[in-house]
Design a protein around this motif. Structure first.
Motif, PDB file in Angstrom:
ATOM      1  N   ILE A  46      23.930  24.945  18.017  1.00 55.00           N
ATOM      2  CA  ILE A  46      22.890  24.853  19.138  1.00 55.00           C
ATOM      3  C   ILE A  46      23.558  24.164  20.272  1.00 55.00           C
ATOM      4  O   ILE A  46      24.274  23.010  20.052  1.00 55.00           O
ATOM      5  CB  ILE A  46      21.570  24.001  18.977  1.00 55.00           C
ATOM      6  CG1 ILE A  46      20.575  24.632  17.831  1.00 55.00           C
ATOM      7  CG2 ILE A  46      20.928  23.973  20.172  1.00 55.00           C
ATOM      8  CD1 ILE A  46      20.319  26.262  18.157  1.00 55.00           C
ATOM      9  N   GLY A  50      20.232  25.367  24.547  1.00 54.46           N
ATOM     10  CA  GLY A  50      19.108  25.834  23.847  1.00 54.46           C
ATOM     11  C   GLY A  50      18.416  24.770  23.117  1.00 54.46           C
ATOM     12  O   GLY A  50      17.714  24.906  22.203  1.00 54.46           O
ATOM     13  N   ASP A  53      14.673  25.534  22.605  1.00 51.54           N
ATOM     14  CA  ASP A  53      14.596  26.520  21.588  1.00 51.54           C
ATOM     15  C   ASP A  53      14.447  25.842  19.997  1.00 51.54           C
ATOM     16  O   ASP A  53      13.864  25.931  19.147  1.00 51.54           O
ATOM     17  CB  ASP A  53      15.305  27.967  21.478  1.00 51.54           C
ATOM     18  CG  ASP A  53      15.015  28.318  22.897  1.00 51.54           C
ATOM     19  OD1 ASP A  53      14.028  28.452  23.284  1.00 51.54           O
ATOM     20  OD2 ASP A  53      15.937  29.072  23.464  1.00 51.54           O
ATOM     21  N   SER A  55      13.989  22.694  19.506  1.00 48.93           N
ATOM     22  CA  SER A  55      13.025  21.836  19.280  1.00 48.93           C
ATOM     23  C   SER A  55      11.694  22.630  18.780  1.00 48.93           C
ATOM     24  O   SER A  55      10.992  22.473  17.825  1.00 48.93           O
ATOM     25  CB  SER A  55      12.560  21.262  20.669  1.00 48.93           C
ATOM     26  OG  SER A  55      11.371  20.386  20.575  1.00 48.93           O
ATOM     27  N   ASP A  56      11.586  23.765  19.386  1.00 49.92           N
ATOM     28  CA  ASP A  56      10.527  24.671  18.524  1.00 49.92           C
ATOM     29  C   ASP A  56      10.668  25.016  17.132  1.00 49.92           C
ATOM     30  O   ASP A  56       9.748  25.200  16.272  1.00 49.92           O
ATOM     31  CB  ASP A  56      10.434  26.058  19.575  1.00 49.92           C
ATOM     32  CG  ASP A  56       9.997  25.906  20.837  1.00 49.92           C
ATOM     33  OD1 ASP A  56       9.327  24.913  21.040  1.00 49.92           O
ATOM     34  OD2 ASP A  56      10.138  26.985  21.571  1.00 49.92           O
ATOM     35  N   VAL A  57      11.981  25.083  16.787  1.00 49.15           N
ATOM     36  CA  VAL A  57      12.209  25.516  15.522  1.00 49.15           C
ATOM     37  C   VAL A  57      11.867  24.351  14.544  1.00 49.15           C
ATOM     38  O   VAL A  57      11.323  24.547  13.467  1.00 49.15           O
ATOM     39  CB  VAL A  57      13.777  25.878  15.189  1.00 49.15           C
ATOM     40  CG1 VAL A  57      14.132  26.153  13.659  1.00 49.15           C
ATOM     41  CG2 VAL A  57      13.948  26.944  15.809  1.00 49.15           C
ATOM     42  N   THR A  60       8.098  24.395  14.326  1.00 50.09           N
ATOM     43  CA  THR A  60       7.386  25.335  13.815  1.00 50.09           C
ATOM     44  C   THR A  60       7.808  25.678  12.130  1.00 50.09           C
ATOM     45  O   THR A  60       6.796  25.990  11.233  1.00 50.09           O
ATOM     46  CB  THR A  60       7.578  26.682  14.420  1.00 50.09           C
ATOM     47  OG1 THR A  60       7.532  26.769  15.765  1.00 50.09           O
ATOM     48  CG2 THR A  60       6.971  27.853  13.932  1.00 50.09           C
TER      49      THR A  60
END
Length: 66
Positions: A46, A50, A53, A55-57, A60
């Motif tokens: 990363i 990015g 993004d 952090s979203d991974v 989730t």
């Protein structure tokens, strides 16, 4: 019937509870073996641009376990 089995109602003292513990242990081990390599692979390369993004991974992935 299932309540009696889960509570060890077949005359065994705590056998059902042992089975519940073993099921949770197997599920936990499976999640650990799945998510750790997945997160490592996703987050390995990363770039700073990015980071959102990534952090979203991280947020989730554990939620997909159920």
């Amino acid at each position: 019937m299932w309540g009696r089995v889960a509570a060890g109602g077949d005359g065994d003292s705590g056998g059902g509870l042992y089975m519940v513990f073993m099921v949770f242990a197997v599920i936990g081990a499976g999640m650990a073996l799945r998510f750790s390599p997945t997160l490592t692979g996703v987050l390995a390369n990363i770039r700073p641009e990015g980071a959102a993004d990534a952090s979203d991974v991280l947020v989730t992935s554990p939620n997909s376990a159920g």
